[in-house]
Design an enzyme around this catalytic site. Structure first.
Site, PDB file in Angstrom:
ATOM      1  N   THR A 197       3.251   1.018  -2.502  1.00 33.28           N
ATOM      2  CA  THR A 197       2.836   1.048  -3.911  1.00 33.28           C
ATOM      3  C   THR A 197       1.341   0.805  -3.967  1.00 33.28           C
ATOM      4  O   THR A 197       0.878  -0.286  -3.611  1.00 33.28           O
ATOM      5  CB  THR A 197       3.559  -0.054  -4.718  1.00 33.28           C
ATOM      6  N   LYS A 235       5.900   4.333 -10.629  1.00 32.62           N
ATOM      7  CA  LYS A 235       6.228   3.065  -9.963  1.00 32.62           C
ATOM      8  C   LYS A 235       5.591   1.879 -10.719  1.00 32.62           C
ATOM      9  O   LYS A 235       6.196   0.815 -10.844  1.00 32.62           O
ATOM     10  CB  LYS A 235       5.740   3.107  -8.509  1.00 32.62           C
ATOM     11  N   LYS A 285      -0.295  -7.526  -6.881  1.00 31.12           N
ATOM     12  CA  LYS A 285      -1.035  -6.277  -6.619  1.00 31.12           C
ATOM     13  C   LYS A 285      -0.571  -5.189  -7.590  1.00 31.12           C
ATOM     14  O   LYS A 285      -1.382  -4.504  -8.213  1.00 31.12           O
ATOM     15  CB  LYS A 285      -0.773  -5.837  -5.172  1.00 31.12           C
TER      16      LYS A 285
HETATM   17  P1  NAP Z   1       5.377  -6.289   4.443  1.00 33.41           P
HETATM   18  O1  NAP Z   1       6.661  -6.860   4.914  1.00 33.41           O
HETATM   19  O2  NAP Z   1       4.197  -7.167   4.267  1.00 33.41           O
HETATM   20  O3  NAP Z   1       5.013  -5.071   5.433  1.00 33.41           O
HETATM   21  C1  NAP Z   1       3.825  -4.364   5.333  1.00 33.41           C
HETATM   22  C2  NAP Z   1       3.570  -3.676   6.661  1.00 33.41           C
HETATM   23  O4  NAP Z   1       2.349  -2.920   6.578  1.00 33.41           O
HETATM   24  C3  NAP Z   1       3.399  -4.646   7.819  1.00 33.41           C
HETATM   25  O5  NAP Z   1       4.058  -4.114   8.940  1.00 33.41           O
HETATM   26  C4  NAP Z   1       1.897  -4.661   8.023  1.00 33.41           C
HETATM   27  O6  NAP Z   1       1.517  -4.929   9.352  1.00 33.41           O
HETATM   28  C5  NAP Z   1       1.505  -3.257   7.668  1.00 33.41           C
HETATM   29  N1  NAP Z   1       0.115  -3.183   7.208  1.00 33.41           N
HETATM   30  C6  NAP Z   1      -0.416  -3.777   6.107  1.00 33.41           C
HETATM   31  N2  NAP Z   1      -1.718  -3.496   6.012  1.00 33.41           N
HETATM   32  C7  NAP Z   1      -2.018  -2.717   7.067  1.00 33.41           C
HETATM   33  C8  NAP Z   1      -3.208  -2.107   7.524  1.00 33.41           C
HETATM   34  N3  NAP Z   1      -4.379  -2.235   6.854  1.00 33.41           N
HETATM   35  N4  NAP Z   1      -3.165  -1.394   8.660  1.00 33.41           N
HETATM   36  C9  NAP Z   1      -2.007  -1.258   9.337  1.00 33.41           C
HETATM   37  N5  NAP Z   1      -0.849  -1.801   8.958  1.00 33.41           N
HETATM   38  C10 NAP Z   1      -0.857  -2.525   7.836  1.00 33.41           C
HETATM   39  O7  NAP Z   1       5.555  -5.545   3.037  1.00 33.41           O
HETATM   40  P2  NAP Z   1       6.841  -4.795   2.433  1.00 33.41           P
HETATM   41  O8  NAP Z   1       7.591  -5.747   1.575  1.00 33.41           O
HETATM   42  O9  NAP Z   1       7.536  -4.037   3.487  1.00 33.41           O
HETATM   43  O10 NAP Z   1       6.090  -3.807   1.408  1.00 33.41           O
HETATM   44  C11 NAP Z   1       5.419  -2.631   1.855  1.00 33.41           C
HETATM   45  C12 NAP Z   1       5.040  -1.797   0.617  1.00 33.41           C
HETATM   46  O11 NAP Z   1       6.217  -1.472  -0.120  1.00 33.41           O
HETATM   47  C13 NAP Z   1       4.097  -2.487  -0.364  1.00 33.41           C
HETATM   48  O12 NAP Z   1       3.206  -1.562  -0.931  1.00 33.41           O
HETATM   49  C14 NAP Z   1       5.064  -3.016  -1.427  1.00 33.41           C
HETATM   50  O13 NAP Z   1       4.415  -3.191  -2.683  1.00 33.41           O
HETATM   51  C15 NAP Z   1       6.097  -1.908  -1.458  1.00 33.41           C
HETATM   52  N6  NAP Z   1       7.443  -2.287  -1.912  1.00 33.41           N
HETATM   53  C16 NAP Z   1       8.055  -3.401  -1.417  1.00 33.41           C
HETATM   54  C17 NAP Z   1       9.347  -3.739  -1.887  1.00 33.41           C
HETATM   55  C18 NAP Z   1      10.076  -4.966  -1.404  1.00 33.41           C
HETATM   56  O14 NAP Z   1      11.083  -5.346  -2.051  1.00 33.41           O
HETATM   57  N7  NAP Z   1       9.650  -5.617  -0.323  1.00 33.41           N
HETATM   58  C19 NAP Z   1       9.984  -2.930  -2.821  1.00 33.41           C
HETATM   59  C20 NAP Z   1       9.347  -1.787  -3.271  1.00 33.41           C
HETATM   60  C21 NAP Z   1       8.070  -1.475  -2.805  1.00 33.41           C
HETATM   61  P3  NAP Z   1       1.635  -6.414   9.991  1.00 33.41           P
HETATM   62  O15 NAP Z   1       3.065  -6.512  10.425  1.00 33.41           O
HETATM   63  O16 NAP Z   1       0.664  -6.404  11.089  1.00 33.41           O
HETATM   64  O17 NAP Z   1       1.263  -7.365   8.856  1.00 33.41           O
END
Ligand code: NAP
Length: 294
Positions: A95, A170, A238
């Site tokens: 997102t 979204k 965010k």
């Molecule tokens: P998360 O657990 O923090 O995972 C994010 C992943 O992205 C991690 O593996 C991180 O690497 C990697 N990453 C972040 N910044 C990076 C960069 N600059 N370069 C390379 N890799 C990078 O987050 P998540 O909950 O899966 O969410 C991911 C996305 O989906 C976000 O945009 C969030 O808003 C969206 N989303 C999440 C949910 C939910 O319920 N969790 C639902 C809908 C949408 P590291 O492992 O090294 O930190």
């Protein structure tokens, strides 16, 4: 197909696994090792960088954090754009800002790379069970080509319009989700303060007009004191920041969104940004000097 997946966190890991289960070859890359190890263990190939993943793939998915993260992975050093020739499709499921999405898509277009923005709703459970709602922006013909891939990840896939439209939808979703979460928290503190067990109140209203995803999924966690993240507070902030930016550009007041964002800011001030969004109840508890859990 030969697919790539970058960003193997809470959401990315199960989503990448579903694409492998659907019979595709998958190359993965993540900034840190735990994400990579988890996917390589179940048969994915390990890429050396985002560029390397792009070079080995027909379609590359990203599921990272915020706009600068997608920019870095797409256009930065060792990014997707460096590793590919014309014809690649980058599907960004993070997102992020619709404006940044359109800027990345325009840079890609100079090289013949296509981009779809395809953020999701449905939380960690939706990712694990492949029941996500997916909102897609980009060229309709590219969307149609990629539709079978989306069907491996979600149950409601909606084409929303040109580049950035998926991200805009979204943000609308996040406005509805977060203001509803605040309403659930208010119902819980009201019940407790007025002398009714919050669990009894929940049982009574869950089948009626007040039912919502937040009431059914987050309220029980609030009562149990389970603040482990499905969706992290700082990610929610965010998204609210992005929604308020779009609203500001359109001279549109969003009073509920602004208020819930301030309540989340109180959690961030306490260092709780890594907790799940159900931690919002802590902010309301503090304001009302009440605790809803046992
Ligand atoms: P998360 O657990 O923090 O995972 C994010 C992943 O992205 C991690 O593996 C991180 O690497 C990697 N990453 C972040 N910044 C990076 C960069 N600059 N370069 C390379 N890799 C990078 O987050 P998540 O909950 O899966 O969410 C991911 C996305 O989906 C976000 O945009 C969030 O808003 C969206 N989303 C999440 C949910 C939910 O319920 N969790 C639902 C809908 C949408 P590291 O492992 O090294 O930190």
């Amino acid at each position: 197909m030969r697919l790539g997946f970058i960003g193997l966190g809470i959401m990315g890991r199960p989503m990448a696994k579903h694409l492998m289960d659907a019979g595709h070859t998958l190359t993965v890359w993540n900034r840190s090792w735990p994400g990579i190890d988890a996917l390589v263990e179940v048969g994915a190939e390990e890429g050396a960088s985002a560029a390397d993943v792009a070079g080995r793939s027909e379609v590359v998915f990203t599921m990272v954090g915020d706009s600068p993260d997608v920019e870095a992975v797409a256009l930065g050093s060792q990014g997707i754009i460096e590793g590919t020739e014309a014809g690649l499709v980058h599907i960004d499921m993070s997102t992020i800002s619709p404006v940044v999405t359109r800027a990345i898509a325009a840079r890609y277009a100079e090289k013949g790379v296509e981009m779809l923005d395809a953020p999701v709703s449905g939380g960690e459970g939706g990712a694990v069970n492949a029941t996500l709602s997916i909102m897609v922006g980009g060229k309709p013909e590219v969307f149609e080509r990629c539709q079978p891939l989306f069907e491996a990840l979600g149950k409601t896939v909606t084409y929303c319009g040109p580049s950035g439209s998926g991200q805009t939808v979204k943000l609308c979703n996040q406005v509805a989700v977060s203001v509803t979460n605040m309403a659930v928290c208010e119902a819980l503190v009201l019940a407790k303060k007025a002398g009714v067990a919050p669990g009894t109140m929940l049982e009574a209203i869950s089948g009626g007009a007040a039912a919502s995803w937040q009431l059914l999924n987050l309220a029980p966690k609030m009562l149990a004191g389970d603040f482990r993240p499905g969706f992290k507070v700082w990610h929610q902030q965010k998204d609210l920041r992005l929604a308020l930016e779009v609203a500001r550009e359109a001279a549109l007041p969003l009073p509920g969104t602004a208020l819930v964002s301030q309540l989340y800011a109180s959690l961030e001030a306490e260092g709780l940004g890594e907790e799940g969004t159900q931690a919002l109840v802590k902010s309301l508890e503090k304001l009302g000097n009440v605790r809803v859990g046992d």
